[in-house]
Design an enzyme around this catalytic site. Structure first.
Site, mmCIF file in Angstrom:
data_model
loop_
_atom_site.group_PDB
_atom_site.id
_atom_site.type_symbol
_atom_site.label_atom_id
_atom_site.label_comp_id
_atom_site.label_asym_id
_atom_site.label_seq_id
_atom_site.Cartn_x
_atom_site.Cartn_y
_atom_site.Cartn_z
ATOM 1 N N SER A 67 0.858 -1.018 0.284
ATOM 2 C CA SER A 67 -0.219 -0.082 -0.073
ATOM 3 C C SER A 67 0.599 1.225 0.119
ATOM 4 O O SER A 67 1.670 1.399 0.262
ATOM 5 C CB SER A 67 -1.234 0.036 0.954
ATOM 6 O OG SER A 67 -1.561 -1.436 1.259
HETATM 7 N N1 SAH Z 1 -0.930 -5.337 3.335
HETATM 8 C C1 SAH Z 1 -0.550 -4.978 2.363
HETATM 9 C C2 SAH Z 1 -0.923 -4.700 1.208
HETATM 10 C C3 SAH Z 1 -1.543 -6.403 1.334
HETATM 11 S S1 SAH Z 1 -2.365 -6.273 -0.906
HETATM 12 C C4 SAH Z 1 1.195 -4.643 2.762
HETATM 13 O O1 SAH Z 1 1.261 -3.884 3.254
HETATM 14 O O2 SAH Z 1 2.279 -4.824 1.797
HETATM 15 C C5 SAH Z 1 -4.103 -6.794 -0.217
HETATM 16 C C6 SAH Z 1 -3.424 -8.454 0.337
HETATM 17 O O3 SAH Z 1 -4.661 -9.047 0.176
HETATM 18 C C7 SAH Z 1 -2.774 -9.359 -1.187
HETATM 19 O O4 SAH Z 1 -2.002 -9.493 -0.704
HETATM 20 C C8 SAH Z 1 -3.690 -10.365 -1.389
HETATM 21 O O5 SAH Z 1 -3.638 -11.251 -2.029
HETATM 22 C C9 SAH Z 1 -4.321 -10.351 -0.210
HETATM 23 N N2 SAH Z 1 -5.907 -11.323 0.106
HETATM 24 C C10 SAH Z 1 -6.666 -10.726 -0.551
HETATM 25 N N3 SAH Z 1 -8.010 -11.720 -0.672
HETATM 26 C C11 SAH Z 1 -7.795 -11.930 0.918
HETATM 27 C C12 SAH Z 1 -8.418 -13.123 1.982
HETATM 28 N N4 SAH Z 1 -9.521 -13.300 1.330
HETATM 29 N N5 SAH Z 1 -7.434 -12.973 3.306
HETATM 30 C C13 SAH Z 1 -6.392 -12.896 2.924
HETATM 31 N N6 SAH Z 1 -5.401 -12.094 2.291
HETATM 32 C C14 SAH Z 1 -6.085 -11.945 1.441
#
Ligand code: SAH
Length: 227
Positions: A67
């Site tokens: 992010s």
């Molecule tokens: N917090 C992260 C950015 C997250 S991007 C950082 O600091 O880098 C969103 C993430 O959510 C992605 O990696 C995606 O694979 C994950 N995601 C999507 N659906 C999900 C679910 N149902 N459970 C867990 N993770 C999920």
């Protein structure tokens, strides 16, 4: 907790980014301190290291992104952490947001759907010494019942509703911060507070743009569920 060393070549860029975030409205001293300490260059791809301190999202593989620092600062501020809280994160991604939470003294339980990202984040966080973070590969929609109740839950992917299963893993007075899909197709940063009478108080903090939360949350029926 780990932090920048005296001869850290990235320290000036990190300090400049924090100054930019302060000007953009991040004012919580603890949050700024955490952003000034966690080495974001370790959470991006090798070839993107020179971009690590620009205030933007970056690709981390598997169609996902780390992010934008401003959004990390904003979401972290909304959690109102003072240290010692139990925090659940959905969407570990690179592990950067989890490291920021750990830097603020939280005990972090973070779930990532994509197994390769989960493994990489786990290894990275361990290597950097963030030993108060536990990473689990799986669908975060079910939460982490054994570690509940949580003081705060952070969802870092956009979701069509405040998941009722997760609300049940929150302590009274706890908060969930998430990017909520609005009926008009927009997306808003939301904080939901679980009042002691069981009522969810919703506050909105402006438009955001996240990757979608995938998995069971899209199949959750509206109304009471039986998980
Ligand atoms: N917090 C992260 C950015 C997250 S991007 C950082 O600091 O880098 C969103 C993430 O959510 C992605 O990696 C995606 O694979 C994950 N995601 C999507 N659906 C999900 C679910 N149902 N459970 C867990 N993770 C999920």
């Amino acid at each position: 907790m780990t932090g920048a060393t005296r001869d850290d070549p990235w320290a000036p860029a990190r300090a400049r980014l924090c100054e930019e975030l302060r000007q953009e409205g991040i004012s919580d001293p603890g949050v700024l301190q955490a952003l000034a300490t966690v080495p974001r260059e370790e959470f991006v791809r090798e070839e993107d290291r020179s971009l690590a301190y620009l205030n933007g999202p970056l690709p981390i593989g598997h169609g996902q992104t780390i992010s934008q620092p401003l959004i990390v600062g904003l979401m972290t501020t909304l959690l109102r952490l003072h240290g010692g809280e139990r925090v659940l994160e959905l969407g570990t991604g690179s592990g950067y947001q989890a490291a920021i939470l750990a830097q603020l003294g939280a005990r972090v339980f973070t779930i990532e759907l994509e197994p390769v990202l989960a493994r990489e984040a786990d290894e990275r966080l361990a290597r950097l010494g963030y030993d108060t973070v536990q990473v689990r590969a799986g669908d975060g929609a079910f939460g982490w019942p054994e570690a509940a109740p949580f003081d705060a839950i952070l969802i870092t992917a956009r979701t069509p509703l405040v998941p009722p299963r997760l609300v049940r893993q929150l302590r009274p007075g706890g908060v969930i911060v998430l990017p909520l899909e609005e009926p008009d197709g927009g997306e808003t940063l939301v904080r939901a507070t679980l009042e002691t009478d069981g009522h969810l108080r919703i506050e909105r903090f402006g438009a955001v743009a996240f990757v979608p939360l995938r998995g069971a949350v899209r199949r959750t029926p509206v109304g009471p569920d039986r998980s």
